[in-house]
Design a protein around this motif. Structure first.
Motif, PDB file in Angstrom:
ATOM      1  N   ASP A 133      -2.293  -2.793 -13.245  1.00 34.60           N
ATOM      2  CA  ASP A 133      -3.577  -2.260 -13.706  1.00 34.60           C
ATOM      3  C   ASP A 133      -4.621  -2.333 -12.598  1.00 34.60           C
ATOM      4  O   ASP A 133      -4.409  -2.936 -11.542  1.00 34.60           O
ATOM      5  N   ALA A 134      -5.774  -1.708 -12.834  1.00 35.07           N
ATOM      6  CA  ALA A 134      -6.800  -1.562 -11.804  1.00 35.07           C
ATOM      7  C   ALA A 134      -7.344  -2.910 -11.330  1.00 35.07           C
ATOM      8  O   ALA A 134      -7.573  -3.113 -10.129  1.00 35.07           O
ATOM      9  N   ASP A 135      -7.599  -3.843 -12.276  1.00 39.48           N
ATOM     10  CA  ASP A 135      -8.112  -5.160 -11.885  1.00 39.48           C
ATOM     11  C   ASP A 135      -7.108  -5.898 -10.990  1.00 39.48           C
ATOM     12  O   ASP A 135      -7.502  -6.587 -10.032  1.00 39.48           O
ATOM     13  N   ALA A 136      -5.829  -5.756 -11.295  1.00 37.72           N
ATOM     14  CA  ALA A 136      -4.799  -6.422 -10.490  1.00 37.72           C
ATOM     15  C   ALA A 136      -4.737  -5.827  -9.090  1.00 37.72           C
ATOM     16  O   ALA A 136      -4.564  -6.545  -8.104  1.00 37.72           O
ATOM     17  N   GLU A 137      -4.864  -4.525  -8.987  1.00 31.43           N
ATOM     18  CA  GLU A 137      -4.862  -3.891  -7.670  1.00 31.43           C
ATOM     19  C   GLU A 137      -5.990  -4.443  -6.808  1.00 31.43           C
ATOM     20  O   GLU A 137      -5.822  -4.701  -5.614  1.00 31.43           O
ATOM     21  N   ALA A 138      -7.145  -4.646  -7.423  1.00 28.44           N
ATOM     22  CA  ALA A 138      -8.287  -5.183  -6.679  1.00 28.44           C
ATOM     23  C   ALA A 138      -8.054  -6.625  -6.253  1.00 28.44           C
ATOM     24  O   ALA A 138      -8.572  -7.078  -5.225  1.00 28.44           O
ATOM     25  N   ALA A 139      -7.285  -7.375  -7.050  1.00 32.25           N
ATOM     26  CA  ALA A 139      -7.044  -8.793  -6.758  1.00 32.25           C
ATOM     27  C   ALA A 139      -5.967  -9.011  -5.695  1.00 32.25           C
ATOM     28  O   ALA A 139      -5.794 -10.133  -5.216  1.00 32.25           O
ATOM     29  N   LEU A 140      -5.252  -7.959  -5.311  1.00 30.10           N
ATOM     30  CA  LEU A 140      -4.163  -8.120  -4.349  1.00 30.10           C
ATOM     31  C   LEU A 140      -4.638  -8.570  -2.973  1.00 30.10           C
ATOM     32  O   LEU A 140      -3.872  -9.133  -2.202  1.00 30.10           O
ATOM     33  N   GLY A 141      -5.908  -8.325  -2.670  1.00 34.81           N
ATOM     34  CA  GLY A 141      -6.424  -8.718  -1.359  1.00 34.81           C
ATOM     35  C   GLY A 141      -6.256 -10.197  -1.092  1.00 34.81           C
ATOM     36  O   GLY A 141      -5.920 -10.609   0.030  1.00 34.81           O
ATOM     37  N   ARG A 142      -6.477 -11.036  -2.107  1.00 38.57           N
ATOM     38  CA  ARG A 142      -6.324 -12.474  -1.944  1.00 38.57           C
ATOM     39  C   ARG A 142      -4.880 -12.830  -1.622  1.00 38.57           C
ATOM     40  O   ARG A 142      -4.615 -13.710  -0.787  1.00 38.57           O
ATOM     41  N   LEU A 143      -3.968 -12.144  -2.253  1.00 33.47           N
ATOM     42  CA  LEU A 143      -2.556 -12.438  -2.039  1.00 33.47           C
ATOM     43  C   LEU A 143      -2.094 -11.983  -0.661  1.00 33.47           C
ATOM     44  O   LEU A 143      -1.266 -12.639  -0.022  1.00 33.47           O
ATOM     45  N   MET A 144      -2.623 -10.864  -0.194  1.00 28.67           N
ATOM     46  CA  MET A 144      -2.225 -10.369   1.130  1.00 28.67           C
ATOM     47  C   MET A 144      -2.588 -11.356   2.234  1.00 28.67           C
ATOM     48  O   MET A 144      -1.888 -11.460   3.240  1.00 28.67           O
ATOM     49  N   ALA A 145      -3.688 -12.088   2.031  1.00 28.60           N
ATOM     50  CA  ALA A 145      -4.096 -13.077   3.030  1.00 28.60           C
ATOM     51  C   ALA A 145      -3.105 -14.229   3.136  1.00 28.60           C
ATOM     52  O   ALA A 145      -3.093 -14.957   4.130  1.00 28.60           O
ATOM     53  N   LEU A 146      -2.251 -14.410   2.124  1.00 29.94           N
ATOM     54  CA  LEU A 146      -1.267 -15.489   2.105  1.00 29.94           C
ATOM     55  C   LEU A 146       0.128 -15.022   2.504  1.00 29.94           C
ATOM     56  O   LEU A 146       1.063 -15.824   2.539  1.00 29.94           O
ATOM     57  N   ALA A 147       0.269 -13.737   2.778  1.00 28.32           N
ATOM     58  CA  ALA A 147       1.587 -13.169   3.086  1.00 28.32           C
ATOM     59  C   ALA A 147       1.799 -13.074   4.589  1.00 28.32           C
ATOM     60  O   ALA A 147       0.849 -13.048   5.373  1.00 28.32           O
ATOM     61  N   ASP A 148       3.073 -13.021   4.973  1.00 25.27           N
ATOM     62  CA  ASP A 148       3.438 -12.768   6.368  1.00 25.27           C
ATOM     63  C   ASP A 148       3.658 -11.284   6.615  1.00 25.27           C
ATOM     64  O   ASP A 148       3.265 -10.754   7.648  1.00 25.27           O
ATOM     65  N   VAL A 149       4.313 -10.634   5.665  1.00 24.79           N
ATOM     66  CA  VAL A 149       4.591  -9.206   5.775  1.00 24.79           C
ATOM     67  C   VAL A 149       4.310  -8.553   4.422  1.00 24.79           C
ATOM     68  O   VAL A 149       4.692  -9.086   3.380  1.00 24.79           O
ATOM     69  N   VAL A 150       3.628  -7.392   4.451  1.00 23.72           N
ATOM     70  CA  VAL A 150       3.394  -6.586   3.257  1.00 23.72           C
ATOM     71  C   VAL A 150       4.189  -5.299   3.418  1.00 23.72           C
ATOM     72  O   VAL A 150       4.214  -4.707   4.508  1.00 23.72           O
ATOM     73  N   THR A 151       4.850  -4.850   2.335  1.00 25.58           N
ATOM     74  CA  THR A 151       5.780  -3.719   2.446  1.00 25.58           C
ATOM     75  C   THR A 151       5.419  -2.580   1.487  1.00 25.58           C
ATOM     76  O   THR A 151       6.184  -2.260   0.581  1.00 25.58           O
ATOM     77  N   PRO A 152       4.285  -1.930   1.655  1.00 23.16           N
ATOM     78  CA  PRO A 152       3.909  -0.855   0.728  1.00 23.16           C
ATOM     79  C   PRO A 152       4.623   0.457   1.043  1.00 23.16           C
ATOM     80  O   PRO A 152       4.937   0.751   2.201  1.00 23.16           O
ATOM     81  N   ASN A 153       4.889   1.245  -0.006  1.00 24.51           N
ATOM     82  CA  ASN A 153       5.318   2.617   0.247  1.00 24.51           C
ATOM     83  C   ASN A 153       4.072   3.471   0.490  1.00 24.51           C
ATOM     84  O   ASN A 153       2.943   2.957   0.475  1.00 24.51           O
ATOM     85  N   VAL A 154       4.236   4.750   0.714  1.00 23.18           N
ATOM     86  CA  VAL A 154       3.103   5.594   1.100  1.00 23.18           C
ATOM     87  C   VAL A 154       2.018   5.639   0.016  1.00 23.18           C
ATOM     88  O   VAL A 154       0.828   5.460   0.327  1.00 23.18           O
ATOM     89  N   PRO A 155       2.341   5.847  -1.258  1.00 24.59           N
ATOM     90  CA  PRO A 155       1.286   5.826  -2.277  1.00 24.59           C
ATOM     91  C   PRO A 155       0.608   4.457  -2.394  1.00 24.59           C
ATOM     92  O   PRO A 155      -0.612   4.380  -2.595  1.00 24.59           O
ATOM     93  N   GLU A 156       1.382   3.371  -2.294  1.00 19.32           N
ATOM     94  CA  GLU A 156       0.794   2.030  -2.403  1.00 19.32           C
ATOM     95  C   GLU A 156      -0.097   1.721  -1.201  1.00 19.32           C
ATOM     96  O   GLU A 156      -1.140   1.072  -1.339  1.00 19.32           O
ATOM     97  N   LEU A 157       0.284   2.202  -0.044  1.00 18.63           N
ATOM     98  CA  LEU A 157      -0.531   2.023   1.152  1.00 18.63           C
ATOM     99  C   LEU A 157      -1.894   2.664   0.971  1.00 18.63           C
ATOM    100  O   LEU A 157      -2.935   2.065   1.286  1.00 18.63           O
ATOM    101  N   ALA A 158      -1.900   3.863   0.428  1.00 15.40           N
ATOM    102  CA  ALA A 158      -3.163   4.554   0.187  1.00 15.40           C
ATOM    103  C   ALA A 158      -4.002   3.825  -0.854  1.00 15.40           C
ATOM    104  O   ALA A 158      -5.226   3.677  -0.706  1.00 15.40           O
ATOM    105  N   ALA A 159      -3.357   3.326  -1.922  1.00 14.25           N
ATOM    106  CA  ALA A 159      -4.084   2.621  -2.971  1.00 14.25           C
ATOM    107  C   ALA A 159      -4.710   1.333  -2.448  1.00 14.25           C
ATOM    108  O   ALA A 159      -5.831   0.979  -2.818  1.00 14.25           O
ATOM    109  N   LEU A 160      -3.994   0.626  -1.579  1.00 19.45           N
ATOM    110  CA  LEU A 160      -4.524  -0.626  -1.027  1.00 19.45           C
ATOM    111  C   LEU A 160      -5.752  -0.381  -0.148  1.00 19.45           C
ATOM    112  O   LEU A 160      -6.632  -1.243  -0.027  1.00 19.45           O
ATOM    113  N   LEU A 161      -5.815   0.787   0.465  1.00 17.17           N
ATOM    114  CA  LEU A 161      -6.950   1.118   1.328  1.00 17.17           C
ATOM    115  C   LEU A 161      -8.038   1.896   0.592  1.00 17.17           C
ATOM    116  O   LEU A 161      -9.132   2.103   1.131  1.00 17.17           O
ATOM    117  N   GLY A 162      -7.732   2.372  -0.633  1.00 11.95           N
ATOM    118  CA  GLY A 162      -8.688   3.209  -1.354  1.00 11.95           C
ATOM    119  C   GLY A 162      -8.839   4.568  -0.712  1.00 11.95           C
ATOM    120  O   GLY A 162      -9.929   5.150  -0.692  1.00 11.95           O
TER     121      GLY A 162
END
Length: 512
Positions: A133-162
């Motif tokens: 959901d939309a709130d969860a997408e916004a909260a992913l930023g905190r999790l990315m700071a704890l990751a070593d590698v993020v593996t988005p596909n093309v649509p997810e990459l666009a969503a993460l950047l808005g």
């Protein structure tokens, strides 16, 4: 004559166990994605899979019809139960469902940070259904700071950047660089959603600042609808290989090669009427995450058979008891001198290709010793003797093989080709010297110097190190490289048999 031992006494000490990889993700009752795909991928790539379920889905190969997120308190209890008992080497994070779940996972990572964290920001299924959901997408930023590698596909990459979804590979790669720089995380940009005959992926390191920070991987695109769970499968394979100790570029290359075959052979499964699953076990369980002793044991299976053939040779029997004709031994040493002249160059090539300073120094030292220590042994026998210094056919075949592997520039394959000269010589020397001592052979044994030189503890230790470096190269290799390593090793091992047998088969006999 003592028979070949069941196991080599020179093999390296076993390394660490298979990586324990925890998947934190949703379930897929059809088995092609989510936790079910993760566990298959982890096992196929040599790891031990653990699983904490964040959400239950009602889905099949045609789509998602429902999602149920259990109470977040129970998610936390699952995570704490794992961390209280198991040392986790790597974590793969997939579908999370909502912002509360993301917060709980982030809290756990903050308290129990494993060595490797791979985040697959699952937002959209292969069928096109939204999974976050939309709130969860916004909260992913905190999790990315704890990751070593993020593996988005093309649509997810666009969503993460808005931003808008990239229409081509160049645009997707630029988005990956921006995401890496914004969150301080390495990004695996996946081009599977794009058109074209080539499937591109790129690993962008956490700075994303220049072309040198990007490693691009390409593979032929497979024409198939069986893409269910490809993102889950790739990210969990990557987590497993990183947990096994591969560097990121090696891990991505190995994971991509494995997934390519899993997609290419997916039609063998015939599961579902929509986007079918990939074939996770197309090669059985891959040896990617085995320890160095496992690879050494596989090579020893080949070496042991050839070593047994060496012990059956008339040349070795006569060498051991001292009855070998001097002309035969002089011929052998002359061929050995010619061989070592080339072998020193091949060792120097291995040094130039080696990935670490320690390996570079080791192979360089071996190259020098070929020209120094071994040359002295040969001079003590060859000076004053009339012996041909023309390469025999067995010597030529062997050195041509080694030079060809050196010319290919693949470090792993080259050291596999180099290894039998260390390993088989050390084993033969140790056995012959042991029998020499047990027989109480006097120093008048005319080949005592040779037997002592190859039973030297320093040479045995160098052999152990050569085995360890070769096995470590195998552990880092792709499945195709490992196959090539085994072939190169097997060829050299057979050439060792021919080399020891050459003095007995030379024509004419009896002349130095």
């Amino acid at each position: 004559m003592t028979r070949v031992p069941a196991a080599s006494s020179l093999q390296p000490v076993p390394g660490k166990p298979r990586p324990r990889v925890l998947s934190i993700a949703g379930s897929d009752p059809s088995g092609g994605a989510g936790i079910q795909a993760d566990l298959k991928s982890i096992a196929a790539n040599g790891g031990y899979g653990l699983a904490v379920i964040t959400a239950l889905t009602a889905q099949n190969t045609r789509g998602v019809t429902g999602v149920h997120v259990p109470p977040v308190e129970f998610l936390t209890r699952q995570l704490e139960a794992i961390s209280a008992d198991v040392t986790v080497d790597a974590v793969k994070i997939g579908m999370l469902g909502n912002a509360e779940v993301i917060g709980a996972v982030a809290d756990w990572l903050g308290a129990h940070r494993p060595a490797v964290v791979v985040l697959d920001p699952v937002m959209v299924a292969s069928s096109g259904d939204r999974l976050l959901d939309a709130d969860a997408e916004a909260a992913l930023g905190r999790l990315m700071a704890l990751a070593d590698v993020v593996t988005p596909n093309v649509p997810e990459l666009a969503a993460l950047l808005g931003e808008a979804v990239a229409a081509d590979w160049e645009s997707a790669l630029e988005q990956g660089k921006r995401l890496a720089a914004e969150h301080g995380v390495s990004v695996l940009v996946k081009g599977g959603h794009l058109d074209g005959d080539i499937s591109w992926d790129a690993l962008v390191d956490l700075s994303g600042a220049s072309a040198s920070d990007v490693t691009v991987f390409e593979a032929p695109r497979v024409d198939t609808v069986n893409t269910h769970g490809t993102g889950c499968s790739l990210s969990s394979a990557l987590a497993t290989l990183l947990g096994a100790g591969l560097v990121p570029t090696e891990a991505v290359g190995a994971a991509k090669a494995w997934l390519l075959e899993a997609i290419a052979t997916s039609s063998e499964l015939a599961v579902g009427a929509g986007h079918g699953p990939v074939n996770h076990f197309h090669h059985g369980v891959l040896p990617s995450a085995r320890d160095v002793a496992g690879y050494a044991a596989d090579l020893w299976t080949t070496a042991a058979g050839d070593l047994e053939r060496i012990y059956e040779l008339p040349f070795i029997a006569a060498l051991g008891d001292g009855s070998l004709e001097e002309a035969d031994f002089a011929y052998y040493l002359a061929q050995d001198a010619l061989y070592l002249n080339t072998y020193s160059r091949v060792l120097a090539a291995a040094s130039s290709l080696a990935p670490t300073e320690a390996e570079q120094a080791f192979w360089a030292k071996g190259a020098r010793e070929c020209l120094d220590v071994e040359a002295e042994l040969h001079r003590s026998w060859l000076v004053g003797r009339e012996v041909s210094m023309v390469q025999g056919p067995e010597t030529k075949q062997y050195v041509d093989h080694l030079l060809a592997r050196a010319g290919e520039g693949d470090y792993a394959v080259l050291v596999a080709a180099i290894l039998p000269c260390y390993w088989l010589y050390a084993e033969v020397g140790a056995v012959l010297f042991r029998e020499f001592e047990q027989a109480g052979a006097p120093d008048s044994h005319q080949y005592a110097m040779w037997l002592r030189s190859y039973s030297d503890p320093a040479f045995a230790e160098a052999t152990r190190q050569a085995i360890a470096y070769t096995a470590e190269a195998a552990r880092r290799s792709t499945p195709a490289q490992w196959t090539a390593m085994q072939e190169a090793f097997a060829h050299s091992s057979r050439f060792e048999v021919d080399f020891f047998d050459a003095p007995s088969r030379r024509v004419p006999r009896g002349r130095a």
